[in-house]
Every structure is written in structure tokens, then in C-alpha cells.
Design a protein around this motif. Sequence first.
Motif, PDB file in Angstrom:
ATOM      1  N   MET A 269     -11.900 -23.130   2.893  1.00  0.00           N
ATOM      2  CA  MET A 269     -10.545 -23.086   3.383  1.00  0.00           C
ATOM      3  C   MET A 269      -9.973 -24.502   3.359  1.00  0.00           C
ATOM      4  N   ALA A 270      -8.909 -24.720   2.623  1.00  0.00           N
ATOM      5  CA  ALA A 270      -8.334 -26.047   2.471  1.00  0.00           C
ATOM      6  C   ALA A 270      -7.550 -26.438   3.723  1.00  0.00           C
ATOM      7  N   LYS A 271      -7.238 -27.735   3.847  1.00  0.00           N
ATOM      8  CA  LYS A 271      -6.488 -28.221   5.001  1.00  0.00           C
ATOM      9  C   LYS A 271      -4.998 -28.021   4.757  1.00  0.00           C
ATOM     10  N   VAL A 272      -4.595 -26.744   4.728  1.00  0.00           N
ATOM     11  CA  VAL A 272      -3.208 -26.373   4.464  1.00  0.00           C
ATOM     12  C   VAL A 272      -2.793 -25.342   5.506  1.00  0.00           C
ATOM     13  N   CYS A 273      -1.569 -25.479   6.029  1.00  0.00           N
ATOM     14  CA  CYS A 273      -1.056 -24.516   6.996  1.00  0.00           C
ATOM     15  C   CYS A 273      -0.779 -23.193   6.296  1.00  0.00           C
ATOM     16  N   TYR A 274      -1.161 -22.098   6.934  1.00  0.00           N
ATOM     17  CA  TYR A 274      -1.012 -20.760   6.360  1.00  0.00           C
ATOM     18  C   TYR A 274       0.460 -20.380   6.203  1.00  0.00           C
TER      19      TYR A 274
ATOM     20  N   SER B 223       3.548 -22.754   6.877  1.00  0.00           N
ATOM     21  CA  SER B 223       4.486 -23.760   6.374  1.00  0.00           C
ATOM     22  C   SER B 223       4.017 -24.442   5.105  1.00  0.00           C
ATOM     23  N   GLY B 224       2.705 -24.376   4.806  1.00  0.00           N
ATOM     24  CA  GLY B 224       2.194 -25.040   3.610  1.00  0.00           C
ATOM     25  C   GLY B 224       1.992 -26.529   3.787  1.00  0.00           C
ATOM     26  N   LYS B 225       2.028 -27.004   5.043  1.00  0.00           N
ATOM     27  CA  LYS B 225       1.795 -28.434   5.282  1.00  0.00           C
ATOM     28  C   LYS B 225       0.396 -28.798   4.830  1.00  0.00           C
ATOM     29  N   ARG B 226       0.271 -29.959   4.202  1.00  0.00           N
ATOM     30  CA  ARG B 226      -1.012 -30.440   3.718  1.00  0.00           C
ATOM     31  C   ARG B 226      -1.066 -31.950   3.916  1.00  0.00           C
ATOM     32  N   PRO B 227      -2.235 -32.578   3.782  1.00  0.00           N
ATOM     33  CA  PRO B 227      -2.316 -34.023   3.958  1.00  0.00           C
ATOM     34  C   PRO B 227      -1.417 -34.776   2.975  1.00  0.00           C
ATOM     35  N   ARG B 228      -0.756 -35.810   3.477  1.00  0.00           N
ATOM     36  CA  ARG B 228       0.124 -36.639   2.658  1.00  0.00           C
ATOM     37  C   ARG B 228      -0.554 -37.988   2.423  1.00  0.00           C
ATOM     38  N   VAL B 229      -0.259 -38.612   1.306  1.00  0.00           N
ATOM     39  CA  VAL B 229      -0.879 -39.885   0.942  1.00  0.00           C
ATOM     40  C   VAL B 229       0.163 -40.988   1.011  1.00  0.00           C
ATOM     41  N   GLY B 230      -0.256 -42.140   1.540  1.00  0.00           N
ATOM     42  CA  GLY B 230       0.632 -43.293   1.619  1.00  0.00           C
ATOM     43  C   GLY B 230      -0.180 -44.568   1.538  1.00  0.00           C
ATOM     44  N   LYS B 231       0.456 -45.669   1.872  1.00  0.00           N
ATOM     45  CA  LYS B 231      -0.215 -46.961   1.828  1.00  0.00           C
ATOM     46  C   LYS B 231      -0.012 -47.705   3.145  1.00  0.00           C
TER      47      LYS B 231
ATOM     48  N   PRO C  59      -2.058 -33.035   8.807  1.00  0.00           N
ATOM     49  CA  PRO C  59      -1.323 -32.162   9.730  1.00  0.00           C
ATOM     50  C   PRO C  59      -2.226 -31.729  10.879  1.00  0.00           C
ATOM     51  N   ASN C  60      -1.599 -31.374  11.999  1.00  0.00           N
ATOM     52  CA  ASN C  60      -2.342 -30.942  13.184  1.00  0.00           C
ATOM     53  C   ASN C  60      -2.622 -29.447  13.056  1.00  0.00           C
ATOM     54  N   LEU C  61      -3.705 -29.118  12.357  1.00  0.00           N
ATOM     55  CA  LEU C  61      -4.044 -27.726  12.096  1.00  0.00           C
ATOM     56  C   LEU C  61      -5.024 -27.199  13.134  1.00  0.00           C
ATOM     57  N   GLN C  62      -4.798 -25.945  13.550  1.00  0.00           N
ATOM     58  CA  GLN C  62      -5.670 -25.276  14.494  1.00  0.00           C
ATOM     59  C   GLN C  62      -6.122 -23.960  13.877  1.00  0.00           C
ATOM     60  N   LYS C  63      -7.391 -23.599  14.101  1.00  0.00           N
ATOM     61  CA  LYS C  63      -7.888 -22.303  13.631  1.00  0.00           C
ATOM     62  C   LYS C  63      -7.593 -21.270  14.709  1.00  0.00           C
ATOM     63  N   ILE C  64      -6.789 -20.254  14.366  1.00  0.00           N
ATOM     64  CA  ILE C  64      -6.473 -19.217  15.331  1.00  0.00           C
ATOM     65  C   ILE C  64      -6.593 -17.852  14.674  1.00  0.00           C
TER      66      ILE C  64
ATOM     67  N   ARG D 152      -5.718 -21.165   9.467  1.00  0.00           N
ATOM     68  CA  ARG D 152      -5.330 -22.480   9.970  1.00  0.00           C
ATOM     69  C   ARG D 152      -3.808 -22.539  10.032  1.00  0.00           C
ATOM     70  N   VAL D 153      -3.291 -22.881  11.197  1.00  0.00           N
ATOM     71  CA  VAL D 153      -1.849 -22.955  11.407  1.00  0.00           C
ATOM     72  C   VAL D 153      -1.534 -24.286  12.066  1.00  0.00           C
ATOM     73  N   CYS D 154      -0.427 -24.925  11.669  1.00  0.00           N
ATOM     74  CA  CYS D 154      -0.058 -26.199  12.273  1.00  0.00           C
ATOM     75  C   CYS D 154       0.445 -25.960  13.699  1.00  0.00           C
TER      76      CYS D 154
END
Length: 83
Positions: A1-6, A8-16, A44-49, A62-64
Motif C-alpha cells: 500500500m503506497a503512501k497515498v490518500c485514498y 484526495s490522492g495526496k502523496r509525498p512531495r519533494v523539495g530542497k 502527508p498525515n496519513l492514518q489507517k482507518i 489510508r486517509v489523510c
Amino acid sequence: MAKVCYYSGKRPRVGKRVVRRGKPKREGGIGTNITGISKRRWKPNLQKIRIIDENGTVKRVRVCARYIKANKVTKAPRTPQNT
């Protein structure tokens, strides 16, 4: 299960992350100098519910936290313990 909200589709973002040294000109210095740039991630702040799906089945996803707080998710009821 990937780190994506079921939902909204939020996923980890990359920056510097930029590290600077020196005093800014607006504060009376001679300017800042960049001494290092490293990559980082915002997660994202994902919770398993357990939720009730559109078909009425119970799923664990997983839902944010923002969707949980806004009551956009129908949680599955807890089953009573038989003791």
C-alpha cells in the motif's frame, strides 16, 4: 500500500532544503551565501482507518487527517467483543 490518500490522492512531495550563511543586506550585512542544498520530502498525515465503501463493504485504507476531521469519510462501526 503506497503512501497515498485514498480520497484526495495526496502523496509525498519533494523539495530542497537550502542552508545559508552570512547576514542579509537588509539587516546591514554584505549578503548571504548558500553553503548547502539537500533534498527533502514533505509527507502527508496519513492514518489507517476502516471505512464503509460505496458497495457497503468494510475496507482498511489510508486517509489523510484533513479528510477525517472534515467528516468526509464514513468510518466502519466497531463490532462488540463477545466475552
